[in-house]
Design an enzyme around this catalytic site. Structure first.
Site, PDB file in Angstrom:
ATOM      1  CD  GLU A   1      11.769  -5.617   7.068  1.00  0.00           C
ATOM      2  OE1 GLU A   1      11.543  -4.476   6.428  1.00  0.00           O
ATOM      3  OE2 GLU A   1      10.763  -6.115   7.784  1.00  0.00           O
TER       4      GLU A   1
ATOM      5  CE1 TYR B   1       9.874  -0.568   7.652  1.00  0.00           C
ATOM      6  CE2 TYR B   1      11.494  -1.234   6.472  1.00  0.00           C
ATOM      7  CZ  TYR B   1      10.386  -1.359   6.981  1.00  0.00           C
ATOM      8  OH  TYR B   1       9.824  -2.827   6.656  1.00  0.00           O
TER       9      TYR B   1
ATOM     10  CG  ASP C   1       6.305   0.199   5.058  1.00  0.00           C
ATOM     11  OD1 ASP C   1       5.220   0.506   5.813  1.00  0.00           O
ATOM     12  OD2 ASP C   1       6.474  -1.094   4.579  1.00  0.00           O
TER      13      ASP C   1
END
Ligand code: SF4
Length: 330
Positions: free
Chosen positions: A49, A132, A150
């Protein structure tokens, strides 16, 4: 084609259920085989991520494998020297991300015995993990029913709803649609849909699993013009001697890429000569024309000669890496 049955903001949730089941069925059979999807290890999901922030999937894959080869666990990352972490990050840019991961790994080791927090709220206490990323790790690794937003999810939500949602309204809409039984898969499916079908330009609506439930079936009408890119010209000296190249280090307190290595920047008056080569480089809203001059005298304080063999292990800026590749030094 049937008229779209839009997903109501309240009332019976059969459209929401249809949306979830159509999206998840599509994801189950069409998802890309990405290396981090083979694992629910929070360290690997966290790494992917962070690497995927502002970097394309194709560019991340090789770096992901190499980073895990060097630092296969959060313990190994915590114990590493910062220079090694930055060198492993070299080529991905935005080095602040690597520094924050390194700092967070140390906290996980020192304060939590090497165990990741298993909730979004706990993850957000770590440096470099925002709303996020915390929701992504918590839902994918720990099945916590929290939605992510996102850029891809934002685009899908706006097109499906036909509204220019922003801020908290986007998060609320993502939460409303979330499949709480498979939150990690649902979040990844939304991001996947935005990445490969509901793309920024010319979305592939005919291949879209949720077309029946989409208000827009195409791009939302633009409301404003995109920001104009600024133009700048910069010059760098490429000094080579016996297979070594001269590099300088950016200041430790520089706001951008502190401590990274690059070629010395030089000023050039227009004297009728031509640079060795020119390339283009874009950073956020600035488009740079980069002119590279061979064997201009080294001007950088604190510079040093670095052998070609060592270059791969040095924490280079993205632009330095690009120049050295073009010069076939890398
Ligand atoms: Fe995006 Fe088209 Fe699917 Fe709507 S139908 S979500 S615009 S790809």
């Amino acid at each position: 084609m049937k008229k779209p049955q839009l997903i109501p903001a309240s009332g019976p949730d059969s459209q929401q259920r249809r949306f979830r089941s159509a999206l998840l069925a599509w994801y189950d059979s069409h998802r890309r085989n990405l290396p981090w999807r083979a694992s629910r290890d929070p360290y690997r999901i966290w790494l992917s991520e962070i690497m995927l922030q502002q970097t394309r999937v194709a560019a991340v894959i090789a770096h992901y494998h190499e980073f895990l080869r060097r630092f296969p666990t959060v313990q190994r990352l915590a114990a590493a020297r910062e220079a090694s972490v930055l060198a492993a990050w070299s080529g991905l840019g935005y080095y602040r991300r690597a520094r924050m991961m390194h700092a967070a790994a140390k906290v996980i080791l020192r304060e939590r015995g090497g165990k990741f927090p298993a909730t979004e709220a706990g993850l957000r206490q770590l440096s470099g993990i925002g709303r996020y990323t915390a929701a992504a790790i918590a839902s994918i690794a720990f099945d916590e029913p929290v939605a992510v937003v996102d850029g891809n999810v934002e685009r899908v939500l706006q097109r499906v709803s036909g509204k220019r949602l922003s801020g908290e309204k986007l998060w609320a809409e993502a939460k409303r649609l979330l499949d709480v039984k498979r939150p990690g898969d649902f979040n990844q499916a939304m991001m996947e849909l935005g990445a490969v079908v509901c793309t920024p330009r010319t979305p592939g609506c005919l291949a879209c699993p949720v077309i029946e439930l989409c208000a827009t079936r195409g791009e939302l009408a633009a409301t404003s013009k995109p920001a104009l890119q600024k133009k700048r010209e910069i010059h760098y000296a490429l000094n080579c001697k016996n297979g070594d190249v001269f590099l300088v280090q950016r200041a430790r307190d520089a706001s951008l890429m502190p401590g990274m290595w690059e070629l010395p920047e030089v000023t050039r008056a227009s004297d009728g000569t031509s640079p060795s080569f020119t390339l283009k480089h874009a950073i956020t809203v600035t488009g740079y024309t980069v002119r590279v001059w061979s064997n201009a005298a080294p001007t950088g304080a604190g510079g040093k000669w670095v052998s070609r063999e060592r270059l791969e292990r040095v924490a280079l800026t993205g632009l330095a890496r690009k120049i050295l590749r073009k010069a076939e030094m890398l």
